[in-house]
Design an enzyme around this catalytic site. Structure first.
Site, short mmCIF file in Angstrom:
data_model
loop_
_atom_site.label_atom_id
_atom_site.label_comp_id
_atom_site.label_asym_id
_atom_site.label_seq_id
_atom_site.Cartn_x
_atom_site.Cartn_y
_atom_site.Cartn_z
CD GLU A 42 -2.38 -1.12 2.85
OE1 GLU A 42 -3.30 -0.42 3.12
OE2 GLU A 42 -1.95 -2.23 3.53
NE ARG A 268 3.92 -7.82 11.11
CZ ARG A 268 3.35 -6.82 10.30
NH1 ARG A 268 2.30 -7.20 9.33
NH2 ARG A 268 4.05 -5.70 10.13
CE LYS A 278 3.06 0.02 5.01
NZ LYS A 278 2.28 0.12 3.59
#
Ligand code: ATP
Ligand code: MG
Length: 563
Positions: A42, A268, A278
């Site tokens: 994104e 992750r 983020k």
């Protein structure tokens, strides 16, 4: 031989994992004819270490199976997305060493198709427009232990839904007036299946589609369908999407999509003493805790690159971490050793003095100097040598001297002899101090028979070899030392991640000197400052006043060995 190397790498421990096993099995069984993966960021921030893991996995699998990997921007939230991020992401993926070729895509390329599919769901009775206010909708969703309640709008007629959805698209309704929801199951044990939102109204300008749209698909509605449009065979993502998989599959099943991608999840990456979120990284930048997304302390690829870490070191790190399904925390020391192991064989050796102390050689003729040769790399003779200047006045490191040394301190102290690397043996005869009692200079003598740092004819031995610079041609420099951004291995574990920010993660040394060969060093190119660490020039420097970043220190064992 290149061929057998590749086979080695594939069959060996490194590079083998459950994702690759799944892909291999699909290929072997003929379930897929060509492997197609994608990396789907994104564009709402810079890429970080965690993304590097995902990039190496997705592009790596595609390369190994002679398939292709798409770079696809999941650009469905114009409120948070910027061209700056789109550009940075492309730069960083390329830098990391991967090439998407012609396969640069955007979820926004598919907005028209996604819209049509939304109408398809409405027509087949699988979606409805809901006007319920957001907070009430949240309340009706239920909890993990209680089922949700059906919205009164769930049974609207198809035509009414279509009309209302078209009004949404036409911009007749304000933000938040209503949403399009999938009609699945408000009692599902999986919250993601409780009539999830597919479209919302956002009167916002999109970096690519401008003002063409005022409704945007949610991530869940865009993601799987974009995979299907692109013919992605293996949609690899992190574990937090595991609960979304039933929705991913439901949508693929209820839509006339051109292919049936499958989603696979892996753990992750988490790294100690930093954060890979983020949202938090955005806060650090926005509130000025760091100088920007490329601050060398940031775990972003841009920050890591500026710090001097080569892409090969990151790829090596990611490969050492491996791919698994269990979430875990990786020690940042693992990253540091991957960096050292990558830089050590190639980084040229240079001399720099971070905290200078003047050393005056009393028996060296005043005004004289000579040129000696320094070896550029001890294990790589091909790198050759470079000239260095020796003279009467030199700089050494303050911490290579102690007036009252403990036992086993073999460096400079009154009466002690050391080797100056590539220079001469020198003996400290006396010290000079200022009025406050600080040592300002060491007065030494040298042995002319030890030129080049070689042992004298009498076979006398010294136990320490120091780096140094000639005062006459040392170049003033600024050197920036970085340490962990957070002061605990698990920032935020007590709730407030900002409270764990370290106050001393940046140490700017201004009175440093580097050897002339370092003036004009290309930005980002790694060098080893002997006995100190790996460094690279920072873009903030100028030709006559370079700035260097410490990429990583030398091993701890080395620090011990120097005493
Ligand atoms: P954040 O949740 O921190 O905002 P994100 O995961 O939403 O980040 P995306 O841009 O959506 O960021 O991520 C793109 C891809 O990178 C996704 O497939 C995601 O699973 C993967 N990714 C993100 N963070 C990590 C991580 N820490 N380790 C491995 N892969 C990751
Ligand atoms: Mg995401």
């Amino acid at each position: 031989m290149a061929d057998s190397d590749t086979v080695e790498a594939k069959g060996g421990e490194v590079g083998r994992d459950f994702i690759r096993d799944i892909v291999q099995a699909d290929v072997d069984a003929g379930r897929v004819s060509g492997v197609v993966t994608r990396f789907p960021p994104e564009p709402n921030g810079f890429l970080h270490l965690g993304h590097a893991k995902s990039i190496c996995l997705n592009f790596g699998v595609a390369n190994e199976f002679a398939g292709r990997c798409h770079l696809r921007f999941d650009d469905t939230n114009p409120v948070k997305e910027e061209q700056l991020f789109i550009d940075a992401i492309q730069r960083d993926v390329k830098w990391l060493g991967f090439d998407w070729g012609d396969n640069l895509h955007h979820a926004s390329d598919y907005f028209e198709q996604l819209y049509e599919w939304a109408e398809h769901l409405i027509r087949t009775g699988h979606a409805y427009v809901d006007d319920t206010a957001a907070d009430q909708m949240r309340a009706q969703r239920g909890t993990l232990t209680e089922p949700g309640q059906n919205s009164p709008n769930r049974y609207r007629a198809v035509d009414e839904n279509l009309g209302r959805f078209r009004d949404m698209r036409a911009g007749k309704l304000p933000n938040g007036a209503c949403v399009l929801r999938a009609k699945i199951d408000m009692a599902s044990g999986n919250m993601n299946l409780r009539d999830p939102v597919l479209y919302r109204i956002l009167h916002a300008t999109h970096p690519r589609t401008g003002n063409a749209w005022c409704i945007y698909p949610t991530y869940d509605f865009a993601h799987g369908q974009s995979d299907a449009i692109e013919g992605i065979t293996h949609s690899v993502c992190t574990l937090e999407f595991e609960d979304h998989k039933p929705l991913y599959d439901w949508l693929i099943e209820h839509l006339p999509v051109p292919s049936r991608p499958r989603q696979y999840e892996f753990a992750r990456l988490n790294v100690t003493y930093t954060v890979l979120s983020k949202r938090i990284l955005t806060t650090l930048v926005r509130d000025g805790h760091v100088s920007g997304w490329d601050d060398p302390r940031m775990p972003t690829l841009a920050g890591i690159r500026r710090r001097g870490v080569p892409a090969a070191a990151l790829r090596e790190f990611v490969s050492r971490v491996g791919v698994a399904r269990a979430n875990s925390m990786v020690d940042v020391a693992m990253l540091d050793s991957a960096i050292r192991d990558t830089l050590n064989p190639s980084a040229p050796r240079r001399m720099a003095v971070l905290r200078p102390l003047k050393l005056i050689i009393e028996n060296y003729p005043e005004g004289a100097s000579e040129t000696l040769a320094a070896i550029d790399h001890p294990d790589d003779p091909e790198q050759g040598t470079r000239p260095i200047t020796f003279g009467r006045e030199l700089y050494v490191e303050q911490d290579d001297f102690m007036e009252n040394p403990p036992k086993k301190f073999y460096r400079l102290s009154p009466g002690n002899e050391v080797r100056l690397r590539y220079g001469y043996y020198v003996t400290c005869q006396s010290i000079e101090k200022d009025n406050d009692g600080n040592v300002t200079a060491l007065r030494c003598t040298y042995d002319p028979q030890t030129r080049g740092g070689n042992a004298p004819p009498d076979g006398r031995k010294v136990k320490a070899t120091l780096h140094w610079l000639a005062a006459a041609d040392a170049v003033p420099a600024e050197i920036r030392l970085y340490s962990h951004l957070f002061n605990r291995p698990d920032p935020g574990a007590d709730g407030d991640v900002m409270a764990d920010l370290a106050s001393d993660s940046l140490d700017v040394l201004t009175g440093c000197f580097v050897e002339p060969a370092l003036a004009g060093s290309p930005v980002g190119e790694a060098v080893q400052f002997e006995r100190t660490g790996y460094f690279c020039a920072d873009p903030d420097g100028t030709a006559d006043r370079p700035v260097f970043n410490r990429t990583v220190g030398l091993r701890d064992s080395y620090a011990k060995a120097r005493v």
